[in-house]
Write a protein that holds these residues in place. Structure first.
Motif, PDB file in Angstrom:
ATOM      1  N   SER A  17       0.801  -1.231   0.000  1.00 51.07           N
ATOM      2  CA  SER A  17       0.000   0.000   0.000  1.00 51.07           C
ATOM      3  C   SER A  17       0.824   1.267   0.000  1.00 51.07           C
ATOM      4  CB  SER A  17      -0.947   0.053   1.205  1.00 51.07           C
ATOM      5  OG  SER A  17      -1.878  -0.969   1.094  1.00 51.07           O
ATOM      6  N   SER A  18       2.081   1.153  -0.378  1.00 50.29           N
ATOM      7  CA  SER A  18       2.880   2.377  -0.463  1.00 50.29           C
ATOM      8  C   SER A  18       2.935   2.810  -1.926  1.00 50.29           C
ATOM      9  CB  SER A  18       4.283   2.124   0.066  1.00 50.29           C
ATOM     10  OG  SER A  18       4.213   1.592   1.353  1.00 50.29           O
ATOM     11  N   TYR A  19       1.748   3.162  -2.431  1.00 54.38           N
ATOM     12  CA  TYR A  19       1.656   3.499  -3.861  1.00 54.38           C
ATOM     13  C   TYR A  19       2.577   4.646  -4.210  1.00 54.38           C
ATOM     14  CZ  TYR A  19      -2.514   0.784  -3.036  1.00 54.38           C
ATOM     15  OH  TYR A  19      -3.365  -0.195  -2.662  1.00 54.38           O
ATOM     16  N   SER A  20       2.649   5.602  -3.291  1.00 60.83           N
ATOM     17  CA  SER A  20       3.456   6.776  -3.631  1.00 60.83           C
ATOM     18  C   SER A  20       4.931   6.396  -3.725  1.00 60.83           C
ATOM     19  CB  SER A  20       3.247   7.875  -2.599  1.00 60.83           C
ATOM     20  OG  SER A  20       3.441   7.352  -1.303  1.00 60.83           O
ATOM     21  N   SER A  31      13.251   3.371   0.774  1.00 63.06           N
ATOM     22  CA  SER A  31      11.884   3.579   1.252  1.00 63.06           C
ATOM     23  C   SER A  31      11.050   2.329   1.037  1.00 63.06           C
ATOM     24  CB  SER A  31      11.243   4.748   0.517  1.00 63.06           C
ATOM     25  OG  SER A  31      12.021   5.900   0.686  1.00 63.06           O
ATOM     26  N   ILE A  32      11.244   1.685  -0.114  1.00 64.61           N
ATOM     27  CA  ILE A  32      10.474   0.472  -0.386  1.00 64.61           C
ATOM     28  C   ILE A  32      10.784  -0.584   0.663  1.00 64.61           C
ATOM     29  CG2 ILE A  32      10.197  -1.474  -1.960  1.00 64.61           C
ATOM     30  CD1 ILE A  32      10.491   0.465  -4.273  1.00 64.61           C
ATOM     31  N   ILE A  33      12.080  -0.770   0.895  1.00 62.80           N
ATOM     32  CA  ILE A  33      12.460  -1.830   1.830  1.00 62.80           C
ATOM     33  C   ILE A  33      11.894  -1.550   3.212  1.00 62.80           C
ATOM     34  CG2 ILE A  33      14.440  -2.916   2.950  1.00 62.80           C
ATOM     35  CD1 ILE A  33      15.973  -2.306   0.307  1.00 62.80           C
ATOM     36  N   GLU A  34      11.969  -0.303   3.619  1.00 65.47           N
ATOM     37  CA  GLU A  34      11.430   0.055   4.928  1.00 65.47           C
ATOM     38  C   GLU A  34       9.917  -0.153   4.975  1.00 65.47           C
ATOM     39  OE1 GLU A  34      13.114   1.097   7.870  1.00 65.47           O
ATOM     40  OE2 GLU A  34      14.563   0.051   6.600  1.00 65.47           O
ATOM     41  N   ALA A  35       9.264   0.240   3.877  1.00 62.60           N
ATOM     42  CA  ALA A  35       7.803   0.116   3.841  1.00 62.60           C
ATOM     43  C   ALA A  35       7.400  -1.347   3.949  1.00 62.60           C
ATOM     44  CB  ALA A  35       7.254   0.728   2.557  1.00 62.60           C
ATOM     45  N   VAL A  36       8.145  -2.215   3.262  1.00 58.80           N
ATOM     46  CA  VAL A  36       7.838  -3.644   3.344  1.00 58.80           C
ATOM     47  C   VAL A  36       8.045  -4.122   4.767  1.00 58.80           C
ATOM     48  CG1 VAL A  36       8.468  -5.921   2.497  1.00 58.80           C
ATOM     49  CG2 VAL A  36       8.479  -3.990   0.938  1.00 58.80           C
ATOM     50  N   HIS A  37       9.093  -3.607   5.364  1.00 60.95           N
ATOM     51  CA  HIS A  37       9.416  -3.990   6.731  1.00 60.95           C
ATOM     52  C   HIS A  37       8.263  -3.693   7.689  1.00 60.95           C
ATOM     53  CE1 HIS A  37      11.929  -5.028  10.041  1.00 60.95           C
ATOM     54  NE2 HIS A  37      11.929  -3.802  10.569  1.00 60.95           N
ATOM     55  N   TYR A  38       7.615  -2.546   7.498  1.00 58.72           N
ATOM     56  CA  TYR A  38       6.580  -2.121   8.429  1.00 58.72           C
ATOM     57  C   TYR A  38       5.204  -2.658   8.075  1.00 58.72           C
ATOM     58  CZ  TYR A  38       9.936   1.111  10.445  1.00 58.72           C
ATOM     59  OH  TYR A  38      11.004   1.638  11.065  1.00 58.72           O
ATOM     60  N   SER A  39       5.105  -3.323   6.947  1.00 58.78           N
ATOM     61  CA  SER A  39       3.772  -3.774   6.548  1.00 58.78           C
ATOM     62  C   SER A  39       3.255  -4.833   7.505  1.00 58.78           C
ATOM     63  CB  SER A  39       3.816  -4.348   5.136  1.00 58.78           C
ATOM     64  OG  SER A  39       2.573  -4.916   4.827  1.00 58.78           O
ATOM     65  N   THR A  40       1.945  -4.811   7.701  1.00 59.90           N
ATOM     66  CA  THR A  40       1.346  -5.783   8.616  1.00 59.90           C
ATOM     67  C   THR A  40       0.806  -6.995   7.876  1.00 59.90           C
ATOM     68  OG1 THR A  40      -0.653  -4.502   8.443  1.00 59.90           O
ATOM     69  CG2 THR A  40       0.702  -4.135  10.389  1.00 59.90           C
ATOM     70  N   ILE A  93      -5.191   5.653   0.712  1.00 62.32           N
ATOM     71  CA  ILE A  93      -4.607   4.578   1.508  1.00 62.32           C
ATOM     72  C   ILE A  93      -5.442   4.409   2.774  1.00 62.32           C
ATOM     73  CG2 ILE A  93      -2.601   3.760   2.783  1.00 62.32           C
ATOM     74  CD1 ILE A  93      -0.866   5.372   0.918  1.00 62.32           C
ATOM     75  N   ASN A  94      -5.772   3.190   3.060  1.00 57.48           N
ATOM     76  CA  ASN A  94      -6.445   2.882   4.310  1.00 57.48           C
ATOM     77  C   ASN A  94      -5.363   2.694   5.373  1.00 57.48           C
ATOM     78  OD1 ASN A  94      -7.832   1.830   6.427  1.00 57.48           O
ATOM     79  ND2 ASN A  94      -8.661   0.064   5.310  1.00 57.48           N
ATOM     80  N   SER A  95      -4.981   3.793   6.041  1.00 59.49           N
ATOM     81  CA  SER A  95      -3.764   3.736   6.861  1.00 59.49           C
ATOM     82  C   SER A  95      -3.966   2.938   8.145  1.00 59.49           C
ATOM     83  CB  SER A  95      -3.248   5.138   7.163  1.00 59.49           C
ATOM     84  OG  SER A  95      -4.296   5.924   7.632  1.00 59.49           O
ATOM     85  N   VAL A  96      -5.216   2.619   8.480  1.00 59.63           N
ATOM     86  CA  VAL A  96      -5.423   1.777   9.646  1.00 59.63           C
ATOM     87  C   VAL A  96      -5.003   0.351   9.333  1.00 59.63           C
ATOM     88  CG1 VAL A  96      -7.097   0.956  11.324  1.00 59.63           C
ATOM     89  CG2 VAL A  96      -7.327   3.260  10.359  1.00 59.63           C
ATOM     90  N   ALA A  97      -5.488  -0.146   8.203  1.00 59.18           N
ATOM     91  CA  ALA A  97      -5.174  -1.528   7.847  1.00 59.18           C
ATOM     92  C   ALA A  97      -3.774  -1.663   7.266  1.00 59.18           C
ATOM     93  CB  ALA A  97      -6.210  -2.054   6.864  1.00 59.18           C
ATOM     94  N   ILE A 114       3.836   4.908   9.276  1.00 57.33           N
ATOM     95  CA  ILE A 114       4.950   4.647  10.208  1.00 57.33           C
ATOM     96  C   ILE A 114       6.230   5.265   9.661  1.00 57.33           C
ATOM     97  CG2 ILE A 114       6.354   2.861  11.305  1.00 57.33           C
ATOM     98  CD1 ILE A 114       3.926   1.029  11.153  1.00 57.33           C
ATOM     99  N   LEU A 115       6.428   5.042   8.343  1.00 62.16           N
ATOM    100  CA  LEU A 115       7.622   5.592   7.710  1.00 62.16           C
ATOM    101  C   LEU A 115       7.686   7.099   7.895  1.00 62.16           C
ATOM    102  CD1 LEU A 115       8.300   4.006   4.227  1.00 62.16           C
ATOM    103  CD2 LEU A 115       9.738   3.994   6.243  1.00 62.16           C
ATOM    104  N   SER A 116       6.549   7.737   7.696  1.00 62.04           N
ATOM    105  CA  SER A 116       6.570   9.195   7.700  1.00 62.04           C
ATOM    106  C   SER A 116       6.883   9.720   9.107  1.00 62.04           C
ATOM    107  CB  SER A 116       5.255   9.754   7.180  1.00 62.04           C
ATOM    108  OG  SER A 116       4.311   9.829   8.195  1.00 62.04           O
ATOM    109  N   GLU A 117       6.540   8.934  10.132  1.00 59.87           N
ATOM    110  CA  GLU A 117       6.878   9.383  11.480  1.00 59.87           C
ATOM    111  C   GLU A 117       8.389   9.406  11.696  1.00 59.87           C
ATOM    112  OE1 GLU A 117       4.719   6.791  14.076  1.00 59.87           O
ATOM    113  OE2 GLU A 117       2.824   7.524  13.229  1.00 59.87           O
TER     114      GLU A 117
END
Lengths: 473, 656
Positions: free
Chosen positions: B341-344, B415-424, B509-513, B519-522
């Motif tokens: 879901s990290s389309y951007s 960023s991609i790698i981090e985003a994958v890391h944080y995905s639920t 983006i449904n940022s809850v799900a 998380i990345l942006s924080e």
């Protein structure tokens, strides 16, 4: 009385002109026969002009209701006249090549046209029969005109004997109807039939009359003269027989069945359906086995007759218009088809066989194309005129609830497509047998081109002709 | 500019300029000089580029509202309207700039690369048409037009891959590309059909508005099997994306597409075609957010592609093929980013990748020009001496590709790698390891390529060496112009694109799900912080390890790769055969369908339809004709008898 004469003015003019031509021709030498030719064409065109110019706004009856002028008669008369003029133009080279360029051809043809006009305008059994005999007798003579040809003599003999039988039957049928209705006038007969209790006599008479009409149209099983006569006659005369008389025959069918005997519609519908289906199938199937192009066209005509019958069988005004449209389309296609045969034939060469057309595309791409249009139109390939003719007739059959009948028509057309396409294949893909170029006068070339293109043009814009036919009924 | 012209006029000009250029050179090409042909097409694309910048400025820098208008009704039926329309928002504006810029570079480059080719004008006509198709695709505001652009891109790529249409392998490749894309398009059009069926509209906005209502809708495709509607739609649409964006197993066409001239490889691989799938999924984010199943599917496909296609890059010896497999791997990264879901981020990587991949391809083309169309890297070496500009720009491109801190690729890939890391999503776990090890692989094959081409011994023959020189300016200028964004674009745009409001209206983006991005942006504190932080993370060290091992194997111990190859021969063979995808396709699909076709042709068509139905009925009719014609005896009395017989039959018929 004056209005009566006014209504038959075109016929009177034609008769006078024929007489004049007959006399003038007596004094002409062979080399100046062109005068007869030109005079005949001028006569035809002027008569057509008179027909159109003299057309009354509403239906008019003349001579004690025995002669009718209505929109349909105006259209069909002018088409017949112009078609015969075209036949003359197509035939000239053919006749000259065969020492056959005589006054008789023209005068007989013109008398035949007079008979047709009479038939087209008949409102009475007598007028009808008179016109029919005038037309038929001239045609018998014309078929026999090439006196040194055995095959022509045979064809004429067959035509005459069978035609006489058919005429006799027709006359017999008419007399029976007269006995019941006590009138020869079609409108009065119609009224009498609707109240008459004598179904037996009426049905009996009806069958004989239908036989006479079916013979002229060439519907199965009264078609057998057609292939022999088409084949046996000189092509110029076949062209004449195959075109304008079919219009007259259609009118005869319409006048007698619809205007004269609509009270027996159920009876004649059931008879004509048999004839129609038989014509469509037998015509198309036997055509497959033909190697002679004139016989092929004869059988093709038989199948077209089946379609013309189909429109009338629906028993609706739209159906009659569709039939009329089909008839006119058929005449145009037939004219072009025989025109090509006349174009291809030359002194000592008749171009009667399909293989004579091998590789025509290499000799003359343009006229091969015209032939292609003609054959496609006959086969009913869109966007040619013949397609719309078939569509309108089939559509009316479906609208009248005769779906199986329409399906039969389509099936027959599919069979028919084969032999038309076979000729196209010969035109385009076979090797030419000789390299003699096509010789034809410019007027014939132009007219034949126009004739061919008209089938394409009317196919792309069919509404004008269709509307004309719808208005006419 | 917007004061004097309406928005619509500008948008139309962007789309139509390349089309007009293409049509003019395509139709009247024979009457114009080469110079005229490239002037027309380049002016068209240059105009598009300038106007794209204007649009970018207007919609993004000045934050003007999105434009969404139908401009032409193509077809109207009872309850359906197919329109041509434009939806211009930040996503479209960014794509416009990237596509038109890369396309412009490729156009200019082509002057040099194709200078002596007979198909010069045809080529220009095609690439302009390609650009037009891509514009139609990205500017569309409805599925119908999207599909048009989609198919148009496919068609032009077919024409371009088979540009050398007398070359057997090129014909094979373009047919393959076309057929494989048909498979994807089949899924795609089914997806569009499903959208039309349930939403009763093809307009994006309308569909996105309705979509949440269908979140829990189930459909029954096979009796007894309940499937989620959104999952079905999303996966079907994604199958289309798999075709265009070359995700396994529909990736097989991309390496073969190297048969086309190099400029077109750059255009296909960087800006157009392969990005279409990524763009489409991003555009459809409101739909994809509704289906975790579809997202997981996307993650698996992307991770598989990213890892395994990267491996193939290691063993290639054709300069263009190495870059091609790298594209596959990078597309895998983008796909994984979509899945979490990290389309951007996916679009961000799409953009940075567009620049450095176009750069790498064009640099490879420059090398190929220098080497007189030798593409085997084993015959190159030490080209840095002869082609300094190509060398420097290639270095920049390579560093950007491997994610060297500070260059554009670093920002997007990290960023991609981090985003994958944080995905639920459960699928993300395995994907994380795939993309992580992918970093090593990427670094390894990129440096290997770089070393073999530009460093080491000169292995080319004397003749080639004698003619080696730097390419002309029309070739090097695009390299330089592409090198600039390859360095800087990541740094400049990461903040607004990923963490700002940049894609707020375009991407949902449904940022809850799916919380990865939030998380990345924080934890994001600016580009510089990201670089310093990046130096301490695993990906960086994996990259360093990849570089070092490539350096070790190809500079220090050049005889070692051969030994390793011999030791792991079975694995090498597996890689060399592309995991058997091609063989399987050839055996199962190609040969299988030929067999099936042959069976249907001989039994179904030749025997049953042709033989029995068609020829059978024809024979029956012909037989009937030959029998019935005998009735026509020629005897008069037979004829008369027939008439009488007919009369009697009719009489009996009527009187009964």
């Amino acid at each position: 009385m004056l209005t009566d004469i006014n209504l038959v003015l075109p016929e009177i003019f034609l008769l006078v002109m024929i007489s004049i031509i007959l006399i003038i021709d007596l004094f002409l030498k062979d080399e100046s026969r062109g005068a007869t030719y030109v005079l005949s064409i001028v006569t035809l065109i002027t008569t057509a002009f008179l027909v159109i110019n003299n057309s009354p706004e509403t239906t008019q009856l003349a001579f004690h209701k025995s002669f009718v002028v209505d929109p349909m008669s105006v259209i069909l008369k002018s088409v017949s006249l112009l078609v015969v003029a075209a036949v003359f133009i197509y035939s000239r080279d053919y006749l000259v090549d065969r020492n056959f360029y005589k006054g008789e051809f023209f005068t007989l043809s013109l008398f035949g046209v007079l008979g047709m006009m009479l038939m087209i305008s008949s409102a009475n059994f007598l007028t009808l029969y008179l016109g029919l005999e005038l037309m038929s007798l001239t045609m018998y003579a014309m078929v026999a005109m090439q006196r040194d040809s055995d095959i022509a003599a045979e064809a004429a003999m067959k035509y005459f004997v069978l035609g006489a039988i058919a005429s006799g039957m027709l006359l017999y049928g008419m007399s029976i109807i007269f006995g019941v209705a006590n009138s020869l006038n079609l409108a009065e007969i119609n009224q009498a039939i609707s109240v008459s209790e004598n179904r037996l006599a009426l049905s009996f008479g009806l069958v004989f009359i239908i036989l006479g009409i079916a013979f002229k149209l060439g519907a199965v099983p009264f078609h057998m003269w057609m292939p022999d006569v088409y084949d046996g006659s000189p092509t110029a005369i076949t062209t004449y027989i195959a075109t304008a008389p079919k219009i007259a025959a259609f009118v005869m069918l319409y006048r007698v069945m619809v205007e004269g005997m609509s009270g027996m519609m159920v009876d004649w519908q059931s008879i004509l359906i048999i004839l129609s289906v038989a014509s469509m199938f037998i015509g198309n199937i036997i055509a497959i086995a033909q190697s002679n192009i004139k016989r092929l066209f004869a059988y093709s005509t038989i199948s077209h007759v089946g379609f013309i019958l189909m429109g009338v069988i629906t028993g609706t005004d739209n159906g009659y218009s569709a039939s009329m449209f089909y008839t006119i389309s058929y005449v145009l296609m037939s004219l072009a088809g025989f025109g090509i045969i006349l174009l291809m034939s030359r002194a000592g060469f008749e171009a009667n066989n399909i293989e004579d057309y091998s590789g025509m595309n290499q000799k003359s791409p343009w006229f091969a194309f015209i032939m292609l249009i003609t054959l496609f139109s006959m086969a009913g390939v869109p966007p040619m005129l013949g397609f719309w003719a078939k569509v309108s007739v089939l559509q009316e059959a479906v609208n009248a609830g005769l779906v199986w009948f329409a399906v039969a028509g389509v099936a027959a057309s599919i069979i028919g497509a084969y032999y038309y396409l076979r000729v196209v294949k010969v035109l385009y893909f076979d090797k030419p047998k000789d390299d003699t170029p096509i010789q034809a006068s410019m007027d014939m070339r132009l007219l034949l081109s126009a004739n061919g293109i008209s089938m394409l043009a009317l196919g792309i814009f069919p509404t004008s002709l269709l509307a004309l036919c719808v208005d006419a009924i | 500019m917007f004061e004097t012209y309406t928005n619509l006029q500008v948008y139309l000009a962007i789309v139509l300029a390349p089309l007009i250029g293409s049509v003019l050179t395509g139709i009247f090409g024979t009457y114009m000089s080469k110079r005229m042909a490239h002037t027309i097409t380049i002016s068209g694309v240059a105009l598009s580029f300038l106007l794209s910048l204007v649009v970018f400025n207007y919609h993004i820098l000045h934050e003007m509202p999105d434009y969404n208008q139908n401009i032409y009704t193509w077809l109207k039926t009872e309850n359906l309207t197919f329109s041509i329309g434009f939806l211009i928002d930040s996503l479209t504006a960014m794509m416009l700039v990237v596509v038109s810029f890369v396309s412009l570079m490729v156009h200019i480059y082509t002057i040099g690369y194709m200078a002596d080719d007979n198909g010069y004008k045809r080529f220009f006509s095609y690439i302009s048409l390609f650009t037009f198709s891509m514009f139609m695709l990205v500017m569309s505001n409805n599925f119908m037009q999207l599909f048009f652009g989609w198919e148009a891109v496919g068609l032009v790529s077919y024409l371009l891959i088979g540009f050398y249409y007398k070359k057997e392998s090129a014909i094979f490749a373009n047919l393959k590309a076309f057929l494989v894309n048909r498979v994807g398009d089949f899924g795609f059009i089914l997806g569009i059909a499903a959208v039309l069926m349930y939403f009763n509209s093809l307009d994006y906005v309308e569909v996105f508005k309705q979509a949440p209502q269908f979140k829990d809708a189930m459909i029954e495709i096979m009796p007894g099997e309940q499937w989620s509607l959104m999952t079905v739609i999303c996966i079907l649409l994604f199958i289309g994306a798999m075709g265009k964006s070359a995700q396994a197993p529909l990736h097989v066409w991309l390496p073969d597409s190297m048969e086309g001239p190099t400029p077109i490889s750059a255009l296909i691989h960087a800006a157009t075609m392969v990005t279409a799938g990524i763009f489409m999924v991003s555009r459809m984010s409101p739909l994809y957010e509704l289906s975790d199943t579809a997202l997981s599917f996307i993650i698996y496909v992307g991770a598989f592609t990213a890892f395994f296609m990267g491996l193939l890059g290691i063993i290639q010896n054709d300069i263009k093929r190495v870059v091609a497999y790298s594209t596959l791997s990078q597309l895998g990264y983008m796909t994984v980013a979509l899945g979490v879901s990290s389309y951007s981020i996916a679009v961000f990587h799409l953009m940075t990748h567009a620049f450095f991949k176009a750069l790498l391809f064009l640099a490879a083309g420059s090398v190929i020009i220098g080497m007189h169309h030798v593409q085997d890297i084993r015959q190159m070496g030490n080209l840095k001496k002869y082609m300094p500009i190509t060398y420097i720009t290639s270095l920049i491109g390579t560093l950007a590709l491997i994610g060297f801190p500070g260059l554009s690729g670093f920002f997007s890939k990290d960023s991609i790698i981090e985003a994958v890391h944080y995905s639920t999503l459960p699928a993300a776990e395995i994907a994380y390891y795939a993309v992580l090890s992918g970093v090593f692989i990427t670094a390894f094959y990129s440096i290997r390529l770089f070393i073999l081409v530009f460093h080491g011994k000169e292995r080319m023959d004397e003749h080639t060496k004698h003619h080696l020189k730097e390419s002309p300016w029309v070739v090097t200028l695009p390299l330089i112009l592409l090198a600039i964004p390859s360095i800087a674009i990541g740094w400049m745009t990461i903040e607004p694109m990923l963490y700002g409001d940049y894609f707020k209206s375009a991407i949902t983006i449904n940022s809850v799900a799916h919380p990865s991005l939030s998380i990345l942006s924080e934890s994001f504190h600016g580009g510089l912080a990201m670089i310093t932080h990046g130096l301490q993370t695993l990906p960086f060290w994996l990259m360093v390890a990849g570089v070092t091992s490539a350096w070790f194997l190809y500079v220090i111990q050049p005889e070692l790769p051969g030994k390793i190859k011999a030791m792991f021969l079975p694995i090498y063979k597996l890689l060399e055969n592309n995991y058997g995808f091609d063989q399987f396709n050839q055996w199962f699909f190609a040969a299988g369908s030929r067999k099936l076709g042959g069976f249907l042709s001989s039994i179904g068509d030749a025997l049953l339809i042709d033989g029995l139905v068609v020829n059978g009925s024809a024979k029956t009719v012909a037989w009937f004709a030959s029998v019935i014609r005998k009735v026509q005896t020629g005897y008069l009395y037979h004829y008369a008898f027939t008439m009488l017989f007919g009369l009697i039959v009719l009489l009996i018929y009527v009187l009964n």
